[in-house]
Write a protein that holds these residues in place. Structure first.
Motif, PDB file in Angstrom:
ATOM      1  N   LEU A   1       0.826  -1.208   0.000  1.00  0.00           N
ATOM      2  CA  LEU A   1       0.000   0.000   0.000  1.00  0.00           C
ATOM      3  C   LEU A   1       0.860   1.259   0.000  1.00  0.00           C
ATOM      4  CD1 LEU A   1      -2.955  -1.051   2.320  1.00  0.00           C
ATOM      5  CD2 LEU A   1      -3.010  -0.645  -0.152  1.00  0.00           C
ATOM      6  N   ASP A   2       2.014   1.212   0.653  1.00  0.00           N
ATOM      7  CA  ASP A   2       2.949   2.342   0.542  1.00  0.00           C
ATOM      8  C   ASP A   2       3.341   2.566  -0.915  1.00  0.00           C
ATOM      9  OD1 ASP A   2       3.035   2.958   3.247  1.00  0.00           O
ATOM     10  OD2 ASP A   2       4.908   1.865   3.638  1.00  0.00           O
ATOM     11  N   LEU A   3       3.659   1.478  -1.617  1.00  0.00           N
ATOM     12  CA  LEU A   3       4.030   1.596  -3.024  1.00  0.00           C
ATOM     13  C   LEU A   3       2.887   2.187  -3.853  1.00  0.00           C
ATOM     14  CD1 LEU A   3       5.920  -1.784  -3.584  1.00  0.00           C
ATOM     15  CD2 LEU A   3       6.933   0.501  -3.376  1.00  0.00           C
ATOM     16  N   ALA A   4       1.671   1.744  -3.589  1.00  0.00           N
ATOM     17  CA  ALA A   4       0.530   2.267  -4.343  1.00  0.00           C
ATOM     18  C   ALA A   4       0.361   3.765  -4.111  1.00  0.00           C
ATOM     19  CB  ALA A   4      -0.739   1.517  -3.948  1.00  0.00           C
ATOM     20  N   ARG A   5       0.551   4.203  -2.874  1.00  0.00           N
ATOM     21  CA  ARG A   5       0.428   5.643  -2.578  1.00  0.00           C
ATOM     22  C   ARG A   5       1.504   6.440  -3.299  1.00  0.00           C
ATOM     23  NH1 ARG A   5      -0.144   3.310   2.733  1.00  0.00           N
ATOM     24  NH2 ARG A   5      -2.361   3.194   3.285  1.00  0.00           N
ATOM     25  N   VAL A   6       2.718   5.913  -3.311  1.00  0.00           N
ATOM     26  CA  VAL A   6       3.809   6.588  -4.008  1.00  0.00           C
ATOM     27  C   VAL A   6       3.525   6.638  -5.509  1.00  0.00           C
ATOM     28  CG1 VAL A   6       6.254   6.441  -4.596  1.00  0.00           C
ATOM     29  CG2 VAL A   6       5.516   5.969  -2.252  1.00  0.00           C
ATOM     30  N   LEU A   7       3.136   5.501  -6.072  1.00  0.00           N
ATOM     31  CA  LEU A   7       2.933   5.426  -7.516  1.00  0.00           C
ATOM     32  C   LEU A   7       1.832   6.366  -7.980  1.00  0.00           C
ATOM     33  CD1 LEU A   7       3.607   4.166 -10.235  1.00  0.00           C
ATOM     34  CD2 LEU A   7       2.087   2.257  -9.654  1.00  0.00           C
ATOM     35  N   ALA A   8       0.786   6.510  -7.194  1.00  0.00           N
ATOM     36  CA  ALA A   8      -0.318   7.387  -7.599  1.00  0.00           C
ATOM     37  C   ALA A   8       0.175   8.809  -7.865  1.00  0.00           C
ATOM     38  CB  ALA A   8      -1.404   7.387  -6.532  1.00  0.00           C
ATOM     39  N   ASP A   9       1.187   9.251  -7.135  1.00  0.00           N
ATOM     40  CA  ASP A   9       1.722  10.597  -7.327  1.00  0.00           C
ATOM     41  C   ASP A   9       2.836  10.658  -8.371  1.00  0.00           C
ATOM     42  OD1 ASP A   9      -0.019  11.760  -5.600  1.00  0.00           O
ATOM     43  OD2 ASP A   9       1.419  12.132  -3.993  1.00  0.00           O
ATOM     44  N   LEU A  10       3.371   9.504  -8.767  1.00  0.00           N
ATOM     45  CA  LEU A  10       4.407   9.489  -9.801  1.00  0.00           C
ATOM     46  C   LEU A  10       3.832   9.329 -11.198  1.00  0.00           C
ATOM     47  CD1 LEU A  10       7.208   7.224  -8.245  1.00  0.00           C
ATOM     48  CD2 LEU A  10       6.967   9.707  -8.124  1.00  0.00           C
ATOM     49  N   LEU A  11       2.622   8.824 -11.316  1.00  0.00           N
ATOM     50  CA  LEU A  11       2.046   8.516 -12.632  1.00  0.00           C
ATOM     51  C   LEU A  11       2.011   9.748 -13.526  1.00  0.00           C
ATOM     52  CD1 LEU A  11      -1.042   6.288 -11.737  1.00  0.00           C
ATOM     53  CD2 LEU A  11       1.030   5.558 -12.940  1.00  0.00           C
ATOM     54  N   PRO A  12       2.410   9.607 -14.787  1.00  0.00           N
ATOM     55  CA  PRO A  12       2.218  10.702 -15.738  1.00  0.00           C
ATOM     56  C   PRO A  12       0.743  11.066 -15.835  1.00  0.00           C
ATOM     57  CG  PRO A  12       3.579   8.951 -16.677  1.00  0.00           C
ATOM     58  CD  PRO A  12       3.018   8.413 -15.407  1.00  0.00           C
ATOM     59  N   ASP A  13       0.474  12.306 -16.146  1.00  0.00           N
ATOM     60  CA  ASP A  13      -0.915  12.769 -16.187  1.00  0.00           C
ATOM     61  C   ASP A  13      -1.752  11.991 -17.182  1.00  0.00           C
ATOM     62  OD1 ASP A  13      -0.302  14.650 -14.278  1.00  0.00           O
ATOM     63  OD2 ASP A  13      -0.001  16.280 -15.715  1.00  0.00           O
ATOM     64  N   ASP A  14      -1.102  11.515 -18.272  1.00  0.00           N
ATOM     65  CA  ASP A  14      -1.869  10.837 -19.317  1.00  0.00           C
ATOM     66  C   ASP A  14      -1.874   9.320 -19.183  1.00  0.00           C
ATOM     67  OD1 ASP A  14       0.809  10.584 -19.900  1.00  0.00           O
ATOM     68  OD2 ASP A  14       0.616  11.056 -22.032  1.00  0.00           O
ATOM     69  N   ALA A  15      -1.335   8.795 -18.080  1.00  0.00           N
ATOM     70  CA  ALA A  15      -1.352   7.345 -17.868  1.00  0.00           C
ATOM     71  C   ALA A  15      -2.725   6.920 -17.367  1.00  0.00           C
ATOM     72  CB  ALA A  15      -0.283   6.936 -16.869  1.00  0.00           C
ATOM     73  N   ALA A  16      -3.241   5.825 -17.926  1.00  0.00           N
ATOM     74  CA  ALA A  16      -4.575   5.364 -17.535  1.00  0.00           C
ATOM     75  C   ALA A  16      -4.596   4.820 -16.125  1.00  0.00           C
ATOM     76  CB  ALA A  16      -5.059   4.289 -18.514  1.00  0.00           C
ATOM     77  N   ARG A  17      -3.489   4.224 -15.675  1.00  0.00           N
ATOM     78  CA  ARG A  17      -3.440   3.577 -14.365  1.00  0.00           C
ATOM     79  C   ARG A  17      -2.002   3.204 -14.062  1.00  0.00           C
ATOM     80  NH1 ARG A  17      -6.700   0.387 -17.599  1.00  0.00           N
ATOM     81  NH2 ARG A  17      -5.465  -0.976 -18.935  1.00  0.00           N
ATOM     82  N   GLY A  18      -1.802   2.759 -12.822  1.00  0.00           N
ATOM     83  CA  GLY A  18      -0.504   2.249 -12.411  1.00  0.00           C
ATOM     84  C   GLY A  18      -0.602   0.787 -12.030  1.00  0.00           C
ATOM     85  N   SER A  19       0.557   0.141 -11.897  1.00  0.00           N
ATOM     86  CA  SER A  19       0.580  -1.262 -11.479  1.00  0.00           C
ATOM     87  C   SER A  19       1.742  -1.501 -10.525  1.00  0.00           C
ATOM     88  CB  SER A  19       0.709  -2.193 -12.688  1.00  0.00           C
ATOM     89  OG  SER A  19       1.938  -1.989 -13.367  1.00  0.00           O
ATOM     90  N   VAL A  20       1.532  -2.453  -9.639  1.00  0.00           N
ATOM     91  CA  VAL A  20       2.563  -2.910  -8.700  1.00  0.00           C
ATOM     92  C   VAL A  20       2.591  -4.428  -8.778  1.00  0.00           C
ATOM     93  CG1 VAL A  20       3.311  -3.015  -6.287  1.00  0.00           C
ATOM     94  CG2 VAL A  20       2.164  -0.951  -7.152  1.00  0.00           C
ATOM     95  N   SER A  21       3.750  -5.000  -9.002  1.00  0.00           N
ATOM     96  CA  SER A  21       3.875  -6.462  -8.981  1.00  0.00           C
ATOM     97  C   SER A  21       4.324  -6.917  -7.607  1.00  0.00           C
ATOM     98  CB  SER A  21       4.859  -6.935 -10.052  1.00  0.00           C
ATOM     99  OG  SER A  21       6.082  -6.224  -9.988  1.00  0.00           O
ATOM    100  N   THR A  22       3.901  -8.121  -7.229  1.00  0.00           N
ATOM    101  CA  THR A  22       4.217  -8.634  -5.899  1.00  0.00           C
ATOM    102  C   THR A  22       4.374 -10.152  -5.953  1.00  0.00           C
ATOM    103  OG1 THR A  22       3.539  -8.599  -3.561  1.00  0.00           O
ATOM    104  CG2 THR A  22       1.797  -8.935  -5.194  1.00  0.00           C
ATOM    105  N   LEU A  23       4.888 -10.698  -4.858  1.00  0.00           N
ATOM    106  CA  LEU A  23       5.164 -12.133  -4.839  1.00  0.00           C
ATOM    107  C   LEU A  23       3.865 -12.956  -4.819  1.00  0.00           C
ATOM    108  CD1 LEU A  23       6.410 -13.391  -1.363  1.00  0.00           C
ATOM    109  CD2 LEU A  23       5.284 -11.214  -1.653  1.00  0.00           C
TER     110      LEU A  23
END
Length: 396
Positions: A118-140
């Motif tokens: 969830l920390d990664l998801a919070r970080v990624l939400a603010d890193l995403l380019p404005d025109d990106a449809a969504r972000g993804s996080v891979s995990t074990l």
């Protein structure tokens, strides 16, 4: 690096930074100049994607500090770099002298794994380019297969429900959707797409799905079309693809000396012989070993595939080879039709530093050149499938 699919959608292509050892924010920033910018320049593109790896401590630091997230996004943008995906599989110390089974801890039976993701998801939400449809996080894929019992499975299931709820909160607060993909891997609770369909049945498939690592798919001796059909039937989206290739040995008994040159102390190199494709348990010791040296000692039968990510453009010398044919078949299934089956492709060769000495980069510049060559290989494979590079992204 972006390409355009036939349906007009963007396909993001990146390289995974878990090949680099930095685990603090200053080191993460430094690697942008040491590796990422030279890779982008070698490719001749205005924008390069990174599949950023952030160790748990720096992920927590960034998640707690909006100013630090804004700074990281700025540092990426001014260098022509973008991040739409994070690798959340290794928790920490992924380039330590010995990693082996430590990479599977903490697992999804623990609160630490949930908090990190969830920390990664919070970080990624603010890193995403404005025109990106969504972000993804891979995990074990939940955990290593032992020890695993009903209590741990129940605990993991509760964590997945909490994860989906937490991702919904991230989207509510930021307006940016982030999905998490569980990555089947040899030796784990979820090794195959069939096991993924069972273990992830009933999850919130709008937010959770599968990260398909193409080297792992090959090591499980899965046929890409059948594997993807299995995931579709289970209602599990392919959230992310890790573009990777494993070692293949058609006659391991005859070429044991060549294989032994690839034995090394840092990572596990789970080995599967062709018979595991028909075994009830893909980790059956009759066909499987948890490391390459163990497979050599056991003398597993038939052809082998070894979980050792090799450079996509530079397979091992004969008589060994790589599973690039599986990679091509999987990309064709995912992206060869009129509608893109996945929009996040991350080149993940994290083993450059442990390749046999003659194949190992000697300098930072050589490593950057190797990463660029892998991305160029991937771009060529995708353009052969009909994807196109927007004129404003690629220099003539």
């Amino acid at each position: 690096m972006r390409l355009r699919h036939a349906d007009g959608s963007a396909v993001h292509v990146s390289y995974c930074t878990n090949v680099h050892p930095a685990e603090e924010l200053p080191g993460v920033l430094a690697q942008l100049d040491t590796y990422a910018t030279p890779v982008r320049e070698r490719l001749g593109v205005d924008r390069l994607g990174l599949g950023l790896w952030l160790a748990a401590p720096v992920a927590a630091e960034l998640a707690a500090d909006p100013t630090a997230r804004a700074r990281l996004r700025h540092e990426l943008t001014v260098r022509g770099l973008e991040v739409v995906t994070l690798n959340g599989f290794p928790y920490a110390a992924f380039q330590a002298p010995v990693v082996k089974g430590d990479v599977y801890h903490p697992d999804w039976a623990t609160p630490q794994r949930l908090a990190y993701t969830l920390d990664l998801a919070r970080v990624l939400a603010d890193l995403l380019p404005d025109d990106a449809a969504r972000g993804s996080v891979s995990t074990l894929p939940l955990a290593w297969r032992t020890p695993w019992d009903a209590d741990r499975a129940d605990a993991a299931r509760r964590r997945l429900d909490e994860l989906a709820a937490g991702l919904a909160v991230v989207e509510r607060d930021t307006g940016r959707p982030v999905r998490v993909g569980f990555e089947p891997e040899p030796g784990c609770v979820v090794e195959s797409t069939g096991q993924a369909a069972t273990a992830l049945a009933g999850v919130d498939s709008d937010r959770l799905g599968v990260c398909l690592d193409l080297a792992h798919l090959a090591c499980a001796w899965e046929e890409p079309a059948a594997a993807l059909a299995r995931l579709r039937a289970a209602g599990l989206p392919v959230v992310k693809v890790q573009v990777s290739a494993a070692i293949e040995a058609a006659d391991p008994a005859a070429h044991a000396d060549e294989l032994r040159r690839w034995v090394e102390p840092r990572f596990l190199h789970q080995t599967r012989s062709a018979g595991c494709a028909h075994a009830a348990d893909p980790a059956d010791p009759a066909y499987a070993a948890d490391d390459l040296d163990a497979a050599l000692d056991a003398g597993l039968p038939d052809a082998w595939r070894v979980h050792y990510h090799v450079p996509l453009h530079a397979p091992p010398e004969p008589p060994l080879g790589s599973t690039v044919a599986v990679l091509r078949a999987a990309l064709a299934e995912l992206l060869g039709g009129p509608v893109a089956g996945c929009d996040h492709l991350d080149v993940e060769t994290y083993t450059w530093g442990v390749l046999p000495a003659a194949r190992r980069p000697r300098t930072d510049a050589e490593l950057a050149a190797g990463i660029a060559a892998e991305l160029a290989f991937t771009r060529d494979e995708l353009t052969a499938l009909g994807l196109t590079a927007p004129a404003e992204v690629v220099h003539s």
